[in-house]
Design an enzyme around this catalytic site. Structure first.
Site: not given
Ligand code: AP5
Ligand code: MG
Length: 186
Positions: A13, A88, A127, A131, A142
């Site tokens: 994402k 979410r 990654r 984190r 997660r």
């Molecule tokens: P990346 O692009 O970072 O993936 P991502 O989908 O953004 O993964 P996240 O870990 O950020 O998602 P998440 O939903 O767990 O975390 P969020 O920050 O939203 O890619 C991942 C890795 O793969 C990177 O190293 C990248 O380089 C690599 N990669 C990418 N594409 C690739 C490819 N094609 N091939 C190979 N490698 C690749 O949320 C974190 C926390 O915040 C949640 O757990 C929750 O506690 C809280 N939170 C956030 N939003 C809310 C909400 N709306 N409601 C409640 N809690 C929330």
């Molecule tokens: Mg992310």
């Protein structure tokens, strides 16, 4: 233009939202990043959400909804944004619909990235951004939270006719091209 980018942890994402934002000249809004910044800055919000994020659980709906509403009220969001990590839960999706309706706005596309669990886990373990939720145990939590609480959001946008499913495997550029092809005609 208002786009939602959706998918499980590690689906790409953040990686893809950055490219889409650059391509269309819109803002990339990540709720996860906003929370991590708040934690690093030691704000009141950061103190409230730190434990929840460390555990891989979800921040309460109202806290996230209020933060998003306040953020998108900013002048610079008028030109559009791609929102990553929100909504979410179905409750957040309904609150977002209502918020946009009050603003006379609407979502243009909901892009859902998918990839197999073993690939998601590999990506997150590799990654290396330090984190707190990128440990094997927290990644497992997660993914469970995603399946139980977040995946039903897809149905909400399917019913709204905005749902676009995109294969999130392959190279970053291949996926980006698939996303552009999945965008609705303007
Ligand atoms: P990346 O692009 O970072 O993936 P991502 O989908 O953004 O993964 P996240 O870990 O950020 O998602 P998440 O939903 O767990 O975390 P969020 O920050 O939203 O890619 C991942 C890795 O793969 C990177 O190293 C990248 O380089 C690599 N990669 C990418 N594409 C690739 C490819 N094609 N091939 C190979 N490698 C690749 O949320 C974190 C926390 O915040 C949640 O757990 C929750 O506690 C809280 N939170 C956030 N939003 C809310 C909400 N709306 N409601 C409640 N809690 C929330
Ligand atoms: Mg992310």
């Amino acid at each position: 233009m208002r786009i939602i980018i959706f998918g499980p942890p590690g689906a790409g994402k953040g990686t893809q939202a950055k490219k889409v934002a650059e391509h269309f000249g819109i803002i990339h809004l990540s709720t996860g990043k906003m929370f991590r910044d708040a934690i690093n800055e030691g704000t009141e919000l950061g103190k409230i959400v730190k434990f929840i994020i460390d555990e891989g659980q979800l921040v309460p709906d109202q806290t996230v909804v209020d933060m998003v509403e306040e953020t998108i009220a900013g002048e610079e969001y008028k030109k559009g944004y791609i929102i990553d990590g929100f909504p979410r839960t179905v409750e957040q999706a309904v609150a977002f619909d209502n918020m946009l309706e009050r603003r006379n706005e609407a979502v243009d596309a909901f892009i859902s990235l998918y990839a197999p669990d073993d690939e998601l886990i590999q990506r997150l373990l590799a990654r290396g951004e330090g984190r707190s939720d990128d440990t094997e145990e927290k990644i497992k939590t997660r993914l469970e939270v995603y399946k139980k609480e977040t995946a039903p959001v897809m149905e909400h946008y399917q019913q709204a006719g905005l749902f676009r499913s995109v294969d999130g495997t392959g190279t970053v550029d291949e996926i980006f091209q698939r996303i552009l092809s999945a965008m609705p005609e303007k």
